[in-house]
Scaffold this motif. Sequence first.
Motif, PDB file in Angstrom:
ATOM      1  N   LEU A   6      -1.118  -1.137   3.398  1.00 45.74           N
ATOM      2  CA  LEU A   6      -1.147  -0.557   1.909  1.00 45.74           C
ATOM      3  C   LEU A   6      -0.832  -1.793   1.200  1.00 45.74           C
ATOM      4  O   LEU A   6      -0.375  -3.033   1.670  1.00 45.74           O
ATOM      5  N   SER A  18      -2.664   7.002   0.218  1.00 41.67           N
ATOM      6  CA  SER A  18      -1.661   6.458  -1.062  1.00 41.67           C
ATOM      7  C   SER A  18      -0.355   6.913  -0.614  1.00 41.67           C
ATOM      8  O   SER A  18      -0.111   7.967   0.028  1.00 41.67           O
ATOM      9  N   SER A  19       0.444   6.033  -1.199  1.00 39.77           N
ATOM     10  CA  SER A  19       1.932   6.302  -1.073  1.00 39.77           C
ATOM     11  C   SER A  19       2.538   6.026  -2.479  1.00 39.77           C
ATOM     12  O   SER A  19       2.828   4.551  -2.453  1.00 39.77           O
ATOM     13  N   SER A  57      -1.607   1.890  -2.423  1.00 42.58           N
ATOM     14  CA  SER A  57      -2.484   2.639  -1.846  1.00 42.58           C
ATOM     15  C   SER A  57      -3.227   1.495  -0.700  1.00 42.58           C
ATOM     16  O   SER A  57      -2.935   0.422  -0.769  1.00 42.58           O
ATOM     17  N   PRO A 114       2.112   5.409  11.010  1.00 41.50           N
ATOM     18  CA  PRO A 114       2.575   6.972  10.627  1.00 41.50           C
ATOM     19  C   PRO A 114       2.654   7.823  11.757  1.00 41.50           C
ATOM     20  O   PRO A 114       3.679   8.588  11.755  1.00 41.50           O
ATOM     21  N   ARG A 148      -1.676   1.880   9.439  1.00 38.84           N
ATOM     22  CA  ARG A 148      -1.514   2.036   7.717  1.00 38.84           C
ATOM     23  C   ARG A 148      -1.375   0.592   7.345  1.00 38.84           C
ATOM     24  O   ARG A 148      -0.564  -0.128   7.549  1.00 38.84           O
TER      25      ARG A 148
END
Length: 625
Positions: free
Chosen positions: A428, A329-330, A334, A420, A426
Amino acid sequence: MGLSQALSTAMSGLRATQASLSLVSSNVANSETPGYTKKTLNQVAGTTGDYGSSVFISGVNRQLDEFLQTQLRTETSGASYADIRSTYLANLQSVYGNPDSTGTIEDTFNKLLTAIQGLSTSPDSQSARIGVVNAAQAMAQQLNATSQGIQSLRANAEAGINDSVNTANNALTQIARINTQLQASGLTDASTSALLDQRDQYITQLSQLMDIRTVTNGQNQVTVFTNSGVQLVGTEAAQLSFNAQGTMTPNALYNSDPTKSTVGTISITFPHGGSYDLVSTNSIRSGKIAAYLELRDNTLVKAQAQIDQFAASMASALSDKTTAGAPVSSGAQSGYDLDLSGLQSGNVIHISYKDNTTGATHNLSIVRVDDPSVLPLSNTATVDPNDEVLGIDFSGGMSSVLAQLNGALGTTAGLQFSNPSGSTLRVLDDGAANRTDVTAASVTTTVTSLTSGDPQLPMFTDNGAPYTGAITANGSQMTGLAARISVNSSLVGDPSRTVVFSTNPPTAAGDTTRANLLLSQLSTASYSYSPQTGLGTNSAPLTGTLLSFARQFISQQGEAATSAKQLADGQDVVLNTLQSKMNATSGVNIDDEMAHLLALQNAYSANARVMSSIKQMYDTLMQAM
């Protein structure tokens, strides 16, 4: 009636009788000649002088039922088509073998399962390990041989097309030649009737090769068309050509685009210029040529697709590894991190996301592509009908991959992709509660090392290379895999790797992890199969174990061969019935000809007697003078 008139009448009768006797002789002599039709004399009554009558010969008739002849040609085309298909499907069934006998795909696969069961029971047994390798080699060789048998049948069909085109060209040339001769003579005598018989024979020969219809003009000239309307011959013949491609391979496929087709096509060149592709326009719909085309480009291609799919599913079942993404999550967003380090061309990233606006869940398959010329991919690149397929070109590196993914899905799906570190991808959601949520993510990679630490085993290879399902400008890697599949040479050199899947730390003695996985994947795991195999549909693909799939397509081929045989038998009955009717109306009956001969002999004697009597009268008159 005067004596001269009587003499003229008797002489005309004698001439007509002699001509009829000649025809009877010809009928009897040709009673067994194929294509010969019974001939009769066309006689008309005439007058001589003021009161005398006589008979004139106006031509020679053929005893022919033209409607029956047209029906016979139509059924000849259908019977030829059905007979060729029946023969080839019976040969294909021989390639697969009897399901109850040894040396078949099913029998060989069962022996592989038995060998793996033995390994699962005794993983430390060297003979059990070697037994698995030997059984795997037998499986690969069985698939190689089956593929070779199918391609041999396709090569025979290609040769059949070539021979048929040569035969058709000869028939067309002869029909045009006879048409020209008939135009020049303008007569209806015995020689003309013989020419018509010859021409009918060539037309019948042509009807065995393709579906045709004929139109005859007032000069007895015939124009031949295909049922689709293409003119083949009139007073001049068109020329057919076939660009045979030689050796047939699973990758040799027909395409209406000549730049992409790798098998021969049939073209027609017209006498006064212009040409036409008879295959892409489906201009030939019956007869031997249509059967050969259908077998080469459809039936046998599906048969190859079936064993290719079996080979591909078997190889992937043992070597493919699916790894779930790590949740991440950021802020409000997520999603998942996916390790792409083992991703190869043809491998797939799976992402499921929910559209909160509509409540619909989408399954996305992102396929690695290293050849941008094949993009975009269609949804048929995967078997799951619920998948949305997106091909991504990986040849430009990770930055290019991110640009393609964000460009394709950032706006429409609300997904965001980033890198990343290293080979991590990644994914999201957009962080908005009312738009998109990423619900699952995983990546399926092909294990290539025998001791990767994972129980998956690359037992089978594509002629030494890993099978990953790659898609290139040459097509799918699956196409022709059954012809190229082989057992991993490293495994052949070291059968212990059927058990040992890690060297650091080493696999424990007696470990059955790998053997159990192999057995489970080959015996009980369920897979989906491409509709290109002729089984299932795009919306409802066939699913089941490998063994059930093999039984399904082998059973389908058996049923197809049986149906083709029944159809061919039925067509032959219809054809023979029509031929018998044709022989009864147009053929020579020896008994009838003998009866006619006796009548002609009596008529000849009567005319001769009249002439003899007139001679005696003339002699008497001369003596009295």
